[in-house]
Design an enzyme around this catalytic site. Structure first.
Site, PDB file in Angstrom:
ATOM      1  N   ARG A   1       0.843  -1.193   0.000  1.00 24.31           N
ATOM      2  CA  ARG A   1       0.000   0.000   0.000  1.00 24.31           C
ATOM      3  C   ARG A   1       0.884   1.251   0.000  1.00 24.31           C
ATOM      4  NH1 ARG A   1      -5.050   1.695  -1.180  1.00 24.31           N
ATOM      5  NH2 ARG A   1      -6.109   2.853   0.447  1.00 24.31           N
TER       6      ARG A   1
ATOM      7  N   THR B   1      -9.777   0.439  -9.470  1.00 21.27           N
ATOM      8  CA  THR B   1      -8.721  -0.377  -8.913  1.00 21.27           C
ATOM      9  C   THR B   1      -8.718  -1.547  -9.872  1.00 21.27           C
ATOM     10  OG1 THR B   1      -9.122   0.436  -6.680  1.00 21.27           O
ATOM     11  CG2 THR B   1      -8.372  -1.829  -6.818  1.00 21.27           C
TER      12      THR B   1
ATOM     13  N   THR C   1      -4.006  -0.689  -7.226  1.00 17.63           N
ATOM     14  CA  THR C   1      -4.806   0.507  -7.482  1.00 17.63           C
ATOM     15  C   THR C   1      -3.986   1.781  -7.623  1.00 17.63           C
ATOM     16  OG1 THR C   1      -6.697   1.770  -6.636  1.00 17.63           O
ATOM     17  CG2 THR C   1      -5.127   1.002  -5.013  1.00 17.63           C
TER      18      THR C   1
ATOM     19  N   ASN D   1      -6.162   4.321  -6.976  1.00 13.02           N
ATOM     20  CA  ASN D   1      -7.355   4.883  -6.339  1.00 13.02           C
ATOM     21  C   ASN D   1      -8.379   5.235  -7.418  1.00 13.02           C
ATOM     22  OD1 ASN D   1      -9.096   5.506  -4.316  1.00 13.02           O
ATOM     23  ND2 ASN D   1      -8.341   7.576  -4.023  1.00 13.02           N
TER      24      ASN D   1
ATOM     25  N   ASP E   1      -7.774   8.376   0.346  1.00 12.46           N
ATOM     26  CA  ASP E   1      -8.298   7.272   1.163  1.00 12.46           C
ATOM     27  C   ASP E   1      -8.077   7.511   2.654  1.00 12.46           C
ATOM     28  OD1 ASP E   1      -9.617   5.722  -0.641  1.00 12.46           O
ATOM     29  OD2 ASP E   1      -8.008   4.287  -0.952  1.00 12.46           O
TER      30      ASP E   1
ATOM     31  N   SER F   1      -7.842   1.055   3.272  1.00 10.54           N
ATOM     32  CA  SER F   1      -8.286   0.588   1.956  1.00 10.54           C
ATOM     33  C   SER F   1      -9.505  -0.312   2.108  1.00 10.54           C
ATOM     34  CB  SER F   1      -7.145  -0.209   1.315  1.00 10.54           C
ATOM     35  OG  SER F   1      -7.586  -0.870   0.153  1.00 10.54           O
ATOM     36  N   SER F   2     -10.205  -0.522   0.997  1.00  5.56           N
ATOM     37  CA  SER F   2     -11.293  -1.513   0.973  1.00  5.56           C
ATOM     38  C   SER F   2     -10.894  -2.738   0.152  1.00  5.56           C
ATOM     39  CB  SER F   2     -12.544  -0.911   0.331  1.00  5.56           C
ATOM     40  OG  SER F   2     -13.005   0.173   1.078  1.00  5.56           O
TER      41      SER F   2
ATOM     42  N   GLY G   1     -13.513  -1.310  -7.227  1.00  8.74           N
ATOM     43  CA  GLY G   1     -14.832  -0.740  -6.924  1.00  8.74           C
ATOM     44  C   GLY G   1     -14.875   0.080  -5.647  1.00  8.74           C
ATOM     45  N   GLY G   2     -13.704   0.523  -5.137  1.00 11.16           N
ATOM     46  CA  GLY G   2     -13.717   1.383  -3.949  1.00 11.16           C
ATOM     47  C   GLY G   2     -14.476   0.719  -2.816  1.00 11.16           C
TER      48      GLY G   2
HETATM   49  N1  GLY Z   1      -8.356   3.120  -3.321  1.00 10.66           N
HETATM   50  C1  GLY Z   1      -9.377   2.187  -3.089  1.00 10.66           C
HETATM   51  C2  GLY Z   1      -9.077   1.316  -1.933  1.00 10.66           C
HETATM   52  O1  GLY Z   1      -7.946   1.109  -1.595  1.00 10.66           O
HETATM   53  O2  GLY Z   1      -9.981   0.812  -1.323  1.00 10.66           O
END
Ligand code: GLY
Length: 563
Positions: free
Chosen positions: A99, A372, A390, A392, A414, A443-444, A464-465
């Site tokens: 990340r 992503t 990603t 983002n 984020d 993050s998701s 998909g965030g």
């Molecule tokens: N940037 C989207 C995530 O990391 O969830």
């Protein structure tokens, strides 16, 4: 006797009739040994080629990841970050966190004006939005630990792809056209993409090929301490950003312990913080496990209700408790404990919706604390990986380093710029996800591997965030509860609830009017406009006979390749 024949004939007619009525099952690519599923066929093919040369899933990871940086600049990247979850053929599991991090000069209030309001676009567009990229560190670290083929063998076909050029798809043409204004606003000069690229045009990535060649020769330090690092830091600063050579030199990918939990006879292995994916998915699936989803039916009112209510509660917790575990104490064991989840769901009733105003984060005793891309690989040795990476937003910050040939992320968005103010995904954050130097933003992303009865069953994930978590868990349920194959599970319509805004998002025109009406009568707000697609899921399923079925989402240009 006569009656018996009549009954048999009648039964045959009924069976034939129902065979005719039943839609042919949707099957993805089926192979016997190995498979790669990613956002572009060019990347899947390069990953497959590496496996055919005797490489393993980690060799193919480096090839596929870098090939996505070439073929899918929308989200594939050198200027972003990601997570990888793995399961080796001996059952060992692990996770790699590459990340992005906040630069050393970052501050908690860096996106606020003098009176404390969030400055529009500062955390989403241009150089101030950029977090220190982790992708190159990630793919080199995975290769260092598990790879078997020489780096040259892996990167050469990617360089060849960049030089040869990649065809523009219709979806890509549309995305590039939509972002022209953002490209102009984020960049001082015109960039490779400031042009009306059309479907079937071929884009050559000459400068990216040069950067990849230097990486191939000099290794990961080229990006973090070498010529590329100097160029990158200078470029970001010239554009008003704060990333320095020191930030790049300090960056390291980190091995993490994945989140694991059981659901019936499945064991689910997913990404741990700084992703919220594994914790939130565990919360939702454990909360709904006792309900007979298979009897309620796929996307039936009761199924949607119980999932949406569990999601509402999980996302409320996400916003409060989750952040970078190197900086805050994330009470993940308590958040996914049976007692805690039973209490969280105690207020749920099938009679009516629980308003989100009545749901805050749960009380846990703690000492202070769409764009992503995902790919899955199972190799011929039985190793499986799930990787989500990603920038983002689509094309990240839209800031493109022409000299190095790639986009830079806008991952700083984020973080929670200001508690209570939503980010681009409408997600609300709190102190746990506040900005601090060198901290990783929440993050998701939910790269996930599933075992069934102790054996590998699936590798799955999606972009998909905020909708990543709910898309992944619905795909797992589609296979496990609703007996779908991989491609069918990927194709199925999806919905999403994230606590705030208090609504169930549904893919438009894919849910029955009757279902929507019933949910509205029970007090749910349905939004079919916000998300034309929810997730672009890619996955691989191990079939009962040991073959592999790919699920490549046609919501994108995704494709499976294997042998
Ligand atoms: N940037 C989207 C995530 O990391 O969830």
């Amino acid at each position: 006797m006569k009656l018996k024949y009549i009954l048999v004939a009648f039964t045959v007619i009924i069976i034939c009739f129902s065979c005719k009525e039943k839609k042919a099952p949707v099957r993805g690519l089926v192979t016997t040994k190995a498979m790669v599923v990613s956002a572009r066929i060019e990347a899947s093919n390069i990953g497959k080629q590496i496996l055919e040369q005797g490489g393993n899933a980690f060799d193919a990871m480096m090839a596929t990841d870098l090939a996505l940086a070439v073929a899918y600049p929308y989200a594939g990247n050198l200027g972003g970050g990601g997570f990888m979850v793995y399961r080796l053929n001996n059952g060992d599991i692990g996770a790699l966190d590459y990340r992005e991090k906040a630069p050393l000069a970052a501050t908690k209030d860096m996106y606020l004006d003098s009176i404390g309001n969030v400055i529009p676009n500062l955390s989403t567009r241009g150089a101030m939005a950029v977090g220190v990229p982790g992708t190159v560190a990630g793919v080199f670290e995975a290769h260092r630990k598990f790879g078997t083929l020489p780096i040259e063998t892996i990167i050469k076909p990617v360089i060849a792809l960049a030089k040869r050029g990649v065809f523009v798809t219709k979806k890509q043409e549309i995305r590039l056209a939509e972002k022209q204004q953002d490209f102009k606003l984020a960049n001082k000069d015109s960039i490779l993409f400031t042009k009306a690229w059309k479907e079937n045009d071929s884009i050559k990535y000459v400068n990216l090929a040069k950067t990849l060649t230097r990486l191939m020769k000099n290794g990961r330090d080229e990006f973090y301490k070498g010529e590329s690092a100097k160029t990158l830091a200078q470029f970001v600063q010239n554009n008003g950003g704060i990333i320095t050579e020191e930030d790049l030199a300090n960056y390291e990918a980190k091995w993490r312990t994945p989140i694991t939990f059981n659901y019936d006879n499945l064991r689910i292995i997913s990404m741990s913080p700084p992703s919220s994916g594994g914790v939130a998915m565990a919360q939702v699936l454990k909360s709904v496990e006792e309900y007979d989803l298979d009897k309620f039916g796929h996307n039936a009112v009761k199924t949607i209700q119980v999932l949406a209510e569990a999601e509402r509660r999980a996302y409320a917790d996400r916003s409060y408790y989750l952040g970078d575990p190197d900086f805050v104490n994330v009470p993940q064991d308590k958040l996914i404990s049976d007692t805690y989840l039973e209490n969280r769901m105690a207020s749920f009733s099938f009679e009516k919706a629980t308003p989100s105003t009545e749901i805050s984060h749960g009380t846990v005793d703690i000492v202070e604390s769409d764009e992503t891309t995902h790919y899955s690989i199972i190799d011929q040795f039985g190793n499986a990986i799930a990787v989500t990476t990603t920038l983002n937003s689509g094309f990240g910050s839209k800031l493109y380093c022409q000299e190095l040939g790639f986009f830079l992320n806008n991952e700083m968005d984020d973080f929670s710029s200001k508690p209570g103010v939503p980010n681009v995904y409408g997600l609300i954050g709190a102190k746990a996800n506040a900005i601090l130097p060198e901290k990783r933003m929440l993050s998701s992303m939910t790269p996930t591997i599933v075992e069934k009865d102790g054996k590998l069953l699936m590798s799955v994930g999606t972009p998909g965030g905020s909708t990543i978590i709910t898309s992944v868990l619905q795909t797992i349920l589609n296979v496990h509860e609703f007996k779908m194959g991989m491609q069918e599970a990927v194709n199925a319509p999806r919905f999403h609830h994230q606590w705030l805004p208090d609504e169930i998002r549904m893919e438009p025109n894919r849910f029955k009017t009757e279902t929507i009406n019933t949910l509205e009568q029970k007090g749910y707000t349905i939004n079919e406009e916000r998300s034309p697609v929810i997730g672009i899921v890619d996955g691989i399923l191990v079939l009962p006979d040991g073959k592999l079925e790919g699920g490549a989402d046609s919501r994108g240009d995704d494709a499976a390749a294997g042998f």
